[in-house]
Motif scaffolding. Structure first.
Motif, PDB file in Angstrom:
ATOM      1  N   PHE A   1     -48.128  -5.202  32.175  1.00 41.59           N
ATOM      2  CA  PHE A   1     -47.416  -6.447  31.933  1.00 41.59           C
ATOM      3  C   PHE A   1     -46.919  -6.132  30.151  1.00 41.59           C
ATOM      4  CE2 PHE A   1     -47.697 -10.847  30.048  1.00 41.59           C
ATOM      5  CZ  PHE A   1     -46.571 -11.161  30.753  1.00 41.59           C
ATOM      6  N   HIS A   2     -47.954  -5.603  29.599  1.00 41.75           N
ATOM      7  CA  HIS A   2     -47.703  -5.557  28.126  1.00 41.75           C
ATOM      8  C   HIS A   2     -46.618  -4.552  28.027  1.00 41.75           C
ATOM      9  CE1 HIS A   2     -51.767  -6.761  26.521  1.00 41.75           C
ATOM     10  NE2 HIS A   2     -51.140  -7.801  26.896  1.00 41.75           N
ATOM     11  N   ASN A   3     -46.369  -3.581  28.744  1.00 40.37           N
ATOM     12  CA  ASN A   3     -45.428  -2.435  28.559  1.00 40.37           C
ATOM     13  C   ASN A   3     -44.100  -3.066  29.123  1.00 40.37           C
ATOM     14  OD1 ASN A   3     -46.469   0.543  27.969  1.00 40.37           O
ATOM     15  ND2 ASN A   3     -47.978  -0.156  29.241  1.00 40.37           N
ATOM     16  N   LEU A   4     -44.071  -4.284  29.863  1.00 38.01           N
ATOM     17  CA  LEU A   4     -42.987  -4.883  30.356  1.00 38.01           C
ATOM     18  C   LEU A   4     -42.398  -5.671  29.331  1.00 38.01           C
ATOM     19  CD1 LEU A   4     -41.168  -4.993  32.875  1.00 38.01           C
ATOM     20  CD2 LEU A   4     -42.297  -7.158  33.492  1.00 38.01           C
ATOM     21  N   LEU A   5     -43.212  -6.216  28.700  1.00 37.99           N
ATOM     22  CA  LEU A   5     -42.927  -7.023  27.532  1.00 37.99           C
ATOM     23  C   LEU A   5     -42.269  -6.288  26.347  1.00 37.99           C
ATOM     24  CD1 LEU A   5     -45.915  -9.516  27.007  1.00 37.99           C
ATOM     25  CD2 LEU A   5     -43.928 -10.059  28.114  1.00 37.99           C
ATOM     26  N   ASN A   6     -42.920  -5.029  26.338  1.00 41.59           N
ATOM     27  CA  ASN A   6     -42.367  -4.105  25.255  1.00 41.59           C
ATOM     28  C   ASN A   6     -41.058  -3.612  25.509  1.00 41.59           C
ATOM     29  OD1 ASN A   6     -42.824  -2.835  22.684  1.00 41.59           O
ATOM     30  ND2 ASN A   6     -43.235  -0.872  23.973  1.00 41.59           N
ATOM     31  N   LYS A   7     -40.642  -3.800  26.765  1.00 37.30           N
ATOM     32  CA  LYS A   7     -39.254  -3.292  27.266  1.00 37.30           C
ATOM     33  C   LYS A   7     -38.401  -4.177  27.128  1.00 37.30           C
ATOM     34  CE  LYS A   7     -40.376   1.202  27.766  1.00 37.30           C
ATOM     35  NZ  LYS A   7     -39.693   2.475  27.108  1.00 37.30           N
ATOM     36  N   SER A   8     -38.989  -5.452  27.129  1.00 39.74           N
ATOM     37  CA  SER A   8     -37.722  -6.530  27.326  1.00 39.74           C
ATOM     38  C   SER A   8     -36.998  -6.801  26.204  1.00 39.74           C
ATOM     39  CB  SER A   8     -38.825  -7.889  27.627  1.00 39.74           C
ATOM     40  OG  SER A   8     -39.319  -8.452  26.363  1.00 39.74           O
ATOM     41  N   TYR A   9     -35.895  -7.849  26.391  1.00 37.49           N
ATOM     42  CA  TYR A   9     -34.882  -8.066  25.257  1.00 37.49           C
ATOM     43  C   TYR A   9     -35.526  -9.690  24.988  1.00 37.49           C
ATOM     44  CZ  TYR A   9     -30.534  -9.016  23.279  1.00 37.49           C
ATOM     45  OH  TYR A   9     -29.470  -9.138  22.150  1.00 37.49           O
ATOM     46  N   ILE A  10     -35.552 -10.421  25.769  1.00 37.47           N
ATOM     47  CA  ILE A  10     -36.257 -11.868  25.279  1.00 37.47           C
ATOM     48  C   ILE A  10     -37.392 -12.152  26.526  1.00 37.47           C
ATOM     49  CG2 ILE A  10     -35.333 -14.247  25.515  1.00 37.47           C
ATOM     50  CD1 ILE A  10     -32.585 -13.386  25.263  1.00 37.47           C
ATOM     51  N   ILE A  11     -38.065 -13.014  26.052  1.00 40.32           N
ATOM     52  CA  ILE A  11     -39.318 -13.596  26.987  1.00 40.32           C
ATOM     53  C   ILE A  11     -39.197 -15.272  26.926  1.00 40.32           C
ATOM     54  CG2 ILE A  11     -41.766 -13.738  27.053  1.00 40.32           C
ATOM     55  CD1 ILE A  11     -41.798 -11.243  25.325  1.00 40.32           C
ATOM     56  N   LEU A  12     -39.264 -15.737  28.225  1.00 43.21           N
ATOM     57  CA  LEU A  12     -39.282 -16.920  28.422  1.00 43.21           C
ATOM     58  C   LEU A  12     -40.631 -17.131  29.099  1.00 43.21           C
ATOM     59  CD1 LEU A  12     -36.019 -16.340  28.665  1.00 43.21           C
ATOM     60  CD2 LEU A  12     -35.860 -18.193  29.900  1.00 43.21           C
ATOM     61  N   THR A  13     -41.350 -18.347  28.457  1.00 43.66           N
ATOM     62  CA  THR A  13     -42.691 -18.471  28.744  1.00 43.66           C
ATOM     63  C   THR A  13     -43.032 -19.839  28.708  1.00 43.66           C
ATOM     64  OG1 THR A  13     -44.866 -17.615  28.838  1.00 43.66           O
ATOM     65  CG2 THR A  13     -43.903 -17.871  26.652  1.00 43.66           C
ATOM     66  N   ASP A  14     -44.055 -20.318  29.338  1.00 46.75           N
ATOM     67  CA  ASP A  14     -45.067 -21.697  29.178  1.00 46.75           C
ATOM     68  C   ASP A  14     -46.420 -21.033  28.974  1.00 46.75           C
ATOM     69  OD1 ASP A  14     -46.093 -21.208  31.525  1.00 46.75           O
ATOM     70  OD2 ASP A  14     -45.342 -22.969  32.366  1.00 46.75           O
ATOM     71  N   SER A  15     -46.608 -19.822  28.689  1.00 41.88           N
ATOM     72  CA  SER A  15     -47.911 -19.482  28.412  1.00 41.88           C
ATOM     73  C   SER A  15     -48.379 -19.638  27.049  1.00 41.88           C
ATOM     74  CB  SER A  15     -48.056 -17.943  29.073  1.00 41.88           C
ATOM     75  OG  SER A  15     -49.170 -17.299  28.575  1.00 41.88           O
ATOM     76  N   GLY A  16     -49.745 -19.404  26.722  1.00 42.44           N
ATOM     77  CA  GLY A  16     -50.048 -19.235  25.587  1.00 42.44           C
ATOM     78  C   GLY A  16     -50.035 -17.749  24.697  1.00 42.44           C
ATOM     79  N   GLY A  17     -50.764 -17.133  25.457  1.00 42.83           N
ATOM     80  CA  GLY A  17     -51.108 -15.775  25.087  1.00 42.83           C
ATOM     81  C   GLY A  17     -49.994 -14.892  24.422  1.00 42.83           C
ATOM     82  N   ILE A  18     -48.615 -15.116  25.404  1.00 42.18           N
ATOM     83  CA  ILE A  18     -47.411 -14.476  25.010  1.00 42.18           C
ATOM     84  C   ILE A  18     -47.038 -14.764  23.636  1.00 42.18           C
ATOM     85  CG2 ILE A  18     -45.369 -13.996  25.926  1.00 42.18           C
ATOM     86  CD1 ILE A  18     -46.310 -14.104  28.686  1.00 42.18           C
ATOM     87  N   GLN A  19     -47.128 -15.777  23.362  1.00 39.27           N
ATOM     88  CA  GLN A  19     -46.609 -16.285  21.859  1.00 39.27           C
ATOM     89  C   GLN A  19     -47.373 -15.731  20.934  1.00 39.27           C
ATOM     90  OE1 GLN A  19     -46.498 -20.999  21.635  1.00 39.27           O
ATOM     91  NE2 GLN A  19     -46.990 -20.935  23.969  1.00 39.27           N
ATOM     92  N   GLU A  20     -48.579 -15.105  21.192  1.00 44.62           N
ATOM     93  CA  GLU A  20     -49.221 -14.313  20.178  1.00 44.62           C
ATOM     94  C   GLU A  20     -48.782 -12.717  20.148  1.00 44.62           C
ATOM     95  OE1 GLU A  20     -52.823 -17.052  21.027  1.00 44.62           O
ATOM     96  OE2 GLU A  20     -52.832 -15.471  21.569  1.00 44.62           O
ATOM     97  N   GLU A  21     -48.763 -12.299  21.484  1.00 42.79           N
ATOM     98  CA  GLU A  21     -48.427 -10.831  21.754  1.00 42.79           C
ATOM     99  C   GLU A  21     -46.917 -10.378  21.148  1.00 42.79           C
ATOM    100  OE1 GLU A  21     -51.446 -10.865  25.416  1.00 42.79           O
ATOM    101  OE2 GLU A  21     -49.320 -11.061  25.938  1.00 42.79           O
ATOM    102  N   ALA A  22     -46.102 -11.334  21.545  1.00 42.07           N
ATOM    103  CA  ALA A  22     -44.550 -10.998  21.579  1.00 42.07           C
ATOM    104  C   ALA A  22     -44.183 -10.597  20.087  1.00 42.07           C
ATOM    105  CB  ALA A  22     -43.806 -12.264  22.181  1.00 42.07           C
ATOM    106  N   PRO A  23     -44.357 -11.383  19.037  1.00 41.07           N
ATOM    107  CA  PRO A  23     -44.483 -11.110  17.815  1.00 41.07           C
ATOM    108  C   PRO A  23     -44.744  -9.704  17.362  1.00 41.07           C
ATOM    109  CG  PRO A  23     -45.205 -13.115  17.717  1.00 41.07           C
ATOM    110  CD  PRO A  23     -45.298 -12.647  19.050  1.00 41.07           C
ATOM    111  N   SER A  24     -45.743  -9.143  18.105  1.00 38.93           N
ATOM    112  CA  SER A  24     -46.229  -7.810  17.616  1.00 38.93           C
ATOM    113  C   SER A  24     -45.243  -6.736  17.899  1.00 38.93           C
ATOM    114  CB  SER A  24     -47.687  -7.337  17.838  1.00 38.93           C
ATOM    115  OG  SER A  24     -48.402  -8.095  17.200  1.00 38.93           O
ATOM    116  N   LEU A  25     -44.507  -7.043  19.259  1.00 40.38           N
ATOM    117  CA  LEU A  25     -43.588  -6.173  19.872  1.00 40.38           C
ATOM    118  C   LEU A  25     -42.220  -6.548  19.599  1.00 40.38           C
ATOM    119  CD1 LEU A  25     -45.219  -6.645  23.386  1.00 40.38           C
ATOM    120  CD2 LEU A  25     -45.615  -4.710  21.890  1.00 40.38           C
ATOM    121  N   GLY A  26     -42.022  -7.328  18.534  1.00 43.86           N
ATOM    122  CA  GLY A  26     -40.675  -7.695  18.052  1.00 43.86           C
ATOM    123  C   GLY A  26     -39.741  -8.166  19.124  1.00 43.86           C
TER     124      GLY A  26
END
Length: 371
Positions: A266-291
């Motif tokens: 999952f983290h590697n999928l986020l890292n390969k993504s272009y945009i993230i759409l979510t209603d989750s909390g944790g992803i809001q913290e992780e995504a900025p580190s991945l740009g």
């Protein structure tokens, strides 16, 4: 020797608590004990395996179609014996889950100090997110130590009259060091190839129904308009979520609905993504580190730092808002670059070490512990 009992039970908790457990294990002045409630099962076990964390206790509370009543009663019934047997000096709970709340309540009954990891997050709307906002506020009333991820979280705890507050950053950033691989590839990344990979997560209780239908309809419209967009949706186990997703997105060739991924994938999928759409909390913290720019499909967020910094955009749950914001990021390169280049307000990946140091400092000030 300080005995610290870490209690968690869901996949998101495990992702954020396992780096802290590993750091506790390194400290010779601390005896680390781990108890999992099993509020999630398969998803929890996968995270434990990846981090190499072996629980000392597993309450195995999960059952089919469990309700908040079931979770609360089961944990109350089973955690008591662990607390009585271990007699910990401190119990660590994380965030806002029912596992965290009920464990903190049980510790209150037994007069055992509680340390709250990821303390101070607030929407001040007790039903959004539900039941998490109530849980986190209730845990704050019980906690002796409060590990706030940001200065904003600290300010909210101070406003509520709390003491022993330590700003540490968020342990979710620590977890990325264990999981992200720059050379990662999978059948999903091969499927995407030269298209734009969009990662979708949606599962919140308060969004089930019309709000979730709006989310999925907006995504469907975008994929029909932009043929170079491919969406991957690791779907939640909730059957109601699955029914809505299948009905609206199930026949879409540019959307892949897949089973939940382990944390590494999952983290590697986020890292390969272009945009993230979510209603989750944790992803809001992780995504900025991945740009990665994040569209938060909720009406409120307890993580305003990301919105203020500009890496998150709160788009609500109305079709037009989601569609327009999604389309803007696909067509406006300036806006995309602005959101993707923002510094992460949630820390530098050293939160676990800072928490361990704070625990040592607290107990050295309270008691003289012998090794």
């Amino acid at each position: 020797m300080i005995k610290v009992l870490s209690v968690f039970g869901t996949r998101p908790e495990a992702i954020k608590m396992c780096p802290l457990v590993k750091e506790l294990e390194k400290e010779e002045k601390i005896k680390s004990v781990v108890c999992v409630t099993g509020q999630h099962r398969e998803m929890l076990d996968s995270v434990l395996n990846i981090f190499g964390v072996k629980p000392d206790y597993d309450l195995s509370i999960m059952k089919e179609n469990q309700t908040l009543f079931d979770v609360t009663i089961s944990i109350l019934d089973k955690i008591k014996q662990v607390l009585i047997k271990e007699k910990p000096d401190l119990v660590l709970v994380h965030g806002d889950t029912s596992t965290a709340f009920v464990t903190a309540l049980s510790c209150f009954y037994e007069r055992i100090p509680v340390a709250h990891v990821e303390a101070g997050l607030r929407t001040y709307d007790i039903y959004s997110p539900y039941p998490e906002e109530f849980n986190r506020q209730a845990i704050t009333l019980i906690s002796t130590l409060n590990f706030a991820p940001t200065e904003v979280a600290k300010s909210q705890l101070l406003k509520e009259g709390r003491k022993n507050i330590y700003v540490t950053g968020n342990t979710s950033i620590d977890a990325l060091k264990y999981t992200v691989d720059s050379d990662y590839s999978s059948d999903i990344t091969e499927w995407v190839q030269d298209s734009k990979l969009i990662v979708l997560t949606a599962h919140r209780r308060e969004n089930i129904g019309t709000p979730m239908e709006n989310m999925f309809k907006a995504i469907k419209s975008i994929t029909e308009e932009f043929l170079d967009v491919k969406v991957v949706y690791p779907i939640h186990m909730n059957p109601k979520v699955r029914d809505i997703a299948k009905r609206i997105l199930g026949d879409n060739p540019n959307v892949r609905i897949i089973e939940p991924l382990d944390v590494s994938d999952f983290h590697n999928l986020l890292n390969k993504s272009y945009i993230i759409l979510t209603d989750s909390g944790g992803i809001q913290e992780e995504a900025p580190s991945l740009g990665k720019p994040v569209l938060v499909m909720r009406d409120t967020t307890e993580r305003p730092e990301g919105v203020q910094a500009g890496t998150l955009k709160l788009v609500g749950t109305e079709f037009e808002n989601i569609y327009n914001s999604f389309k803007q990021l696909l067509t406006d390169k300036i806006e995309y670059n602005r959101m993707s280049s923002t510094a992460n307000p949630y820390g530098d990946g050293t939160a676990s070490k800072q928490i361990v140091n704070a625990i040592l400092d607290y107990f050295e000030g309270e008691k003289n512990y012998e090794n």
